[in-house]
Design a protein around this motif. Sequence first.
Motif, PDB file in Angstrom:
ATOM      1  N   GLY A   1      12.750  51.032  50.200  1.00 33.74           N
ATOM      2  CA  GLY A   1      13.719  51.527  51.169  1.00 33.74           C
ATOM      3  C   GLY A   1      15.057  50.818  51.087  1.00 33.74           C
ATOM      4  N   ILE A   2      15.999  51.259  51.905  1.00 33.95           N
ATOM      5  CA  ILE A   2      17.381  50.792  51.773  1.00 33.95           C
ATOM      6  C   ILE A   2      17.845  49.943  52.951  1.00 33.95           C
ATOM      7  CG2 ILE A   2      17.959  52.797  50.355  1.00 33.95           C
ATOM      8  CD1 ILE A   2      19.478  53.926  52.749  1.00 33.95           C
ATOM      9  N   ILE A   3      16.956  49.689  53.917  1.00 33.35           N
ATOM     10  CA  ILE A   3      17.346  48.909  55.089  1.00 33.35           C
ATOM     11  C   ILE A   3      16.894  47.458  54.911  1.00 33.35           C
ATOM     12  CG2 ILE A   3      17.091  48.661  57.607  1.00 33.35           C
ATOM     13  CD1 ILE A   3      18.553  51.225  56.683  1.00 33.35           C
ATOM     14  N   ILE A   4      17.815  46.537  55.132  1.00 35.03           N
ATOM     15  CA  ILE A   4      17.489  45.107  55.089  1.00 35.03           C
ATOM     16  C   ILE A   4      17.847  44.500  56.437  1.00 35.03           C
ATOM     17  CG2 ILE A   4      18.015  42.865  54.015  1.00 35.03           C
ATOM     18  CD1 ILE A   4      18.983  44.399  51.545  1.00 35.03           C
ATOM     19  N   GLY A   5      16.956  43.687  56.990  1.00 32.86           N
ATOM     20  CA  GLY A   5      17.296  42.866  58.146  1.00 32.86           C
ATOM     21  C   GLY A   5      17.326  41.420  57.691  1.00 32.86           C
ATOM     22  N   PHE A   6      18.314  40.650  58.144  1.00 35.20           N
ATOM     23  CA  PHE A   6      18.268  39.211  57.825  1.00 35.20           C
ATOM     24  C   PHE A   6      18.871  38.401  58.963  1.00 35.20           C
ATOM     25  CE2 PHE A   6      22.666  38.113  56.436  1.00 35.20           C
ATOM     26  CZ  PHE A   6      23.209  39.378  56.234  1.00 35.20           C
TER      27      PHE A   6
END
Length: 390
Positions: free
Chosen positions: A305-310
């Motif tokens: 997928g294309i969503i990153i949380g950091f």
Amino acid sequence: MSDTLHPQTLAIRAGREHTSYQEHNQALFLTSSFTWETAAQAAALFSGQSKGYTYTRTANPTVAAYNQRIAQLAGGEQALSMASGMAAIHAALLTFLSAGDELISSRSLFGTTMGLIQNQISRFGINIHYVSPTSLSQWQAAISDKTKVLFLETPSNPLGEVADLCALAEIAHQAGALLIVDNTLCSPALSRPLEFGADLVVESATKMIDGHGRVQGGTVIGSANLMKEIQVYMNASGLTLSPFHAWTLLSGLETLHLRMEKQCANAAKLAHYLRDHPQVNTVYHTSFADHPQAALIAKQQAKGGIIIGFEVKGTQQDAWQVIDKVKIFSRTANLGDVRSTICHPYTTTHGRMSSTDKQQAGIKETLIRLSVGLEDCDDLIADISQALGH
Ligand SMILES: *Cc1c(COP(=O)(O)O)cnc(C)c1O
């Protein structure tokens, strides 16, 4: 068109019909109504004896072409499309819920979906139970003989928690309830929840399917029997998708797989870069081999997928500083676009949740969400790197 064709071919060829002009691209039927040769023809159409178009709120050839194409891509019998993702979720839920019924919902939902369930649907005598999407025992414990629908998103946004669709389908079906899955974060290019037992899939077509941040739309996909009921609700409530938006979404579908391939590769590379960065604490991405649900992800999704949380080290101020300093990423809450976007979930997408709810959902003040686009990945990495001060 045969569903033995590969998805990339279906994305371009399925649902195509041309008029007597033999136009190559899909025609746009921007008309609110359709005329008849005779009164008898009209009567046959309205009684359902013959098939055809009467009024665009009910059905339209351009919208039908989009519906046929996405139904095949999602592996479903039929699809219906509405004015937005929210309209599609509204139709999928309210077609099957009445006063006295119970809805079990994941508590990790898109903010407006949470608002729809918590503040609107709850006003009509429908009882709602919220559970963790990953805790099968919580879903099971919430089941009663009044349960009609189980609803969730997978993976969750932006923390990438993945729900076990086969197990949830079994829990739902044992109770005689429907499993409805919001698949927006994957799109049909990465996951087909109907194959894992979901009864209905909803997509916010505004996101990956349009892919260019142009139009809003939403789609529900499922069996002909269930879609027949949703058609009645959609027509009565006027939630219908505009033909112009369907026409735009048809061209979005044509490049969906190609875009997702590249955007997912960009996202995986950027997520790995962030993980090694000294100013970053935790990174959430479903491409990590050591993701706690890696086996489930491999089963249910083609890619990460294309969503990153950091989470950045420090405080909310430090997170805001990164967001203010990026030069390429757009500061906006939209996702799934060819342009990479950045936002601060705590004060935007999740801003209306109470701080206790945010804490329970794992949304911290230091969390940043990226939706990774189609730009050159090295430029994106350089941009984030300078924003992080390295
Ligand atoms: C954006 C979004 C929606 C709502 O879609 P709209 O087209 O904005 O109404 C629903 N679910 C998810 C997961 C989303 O990201």
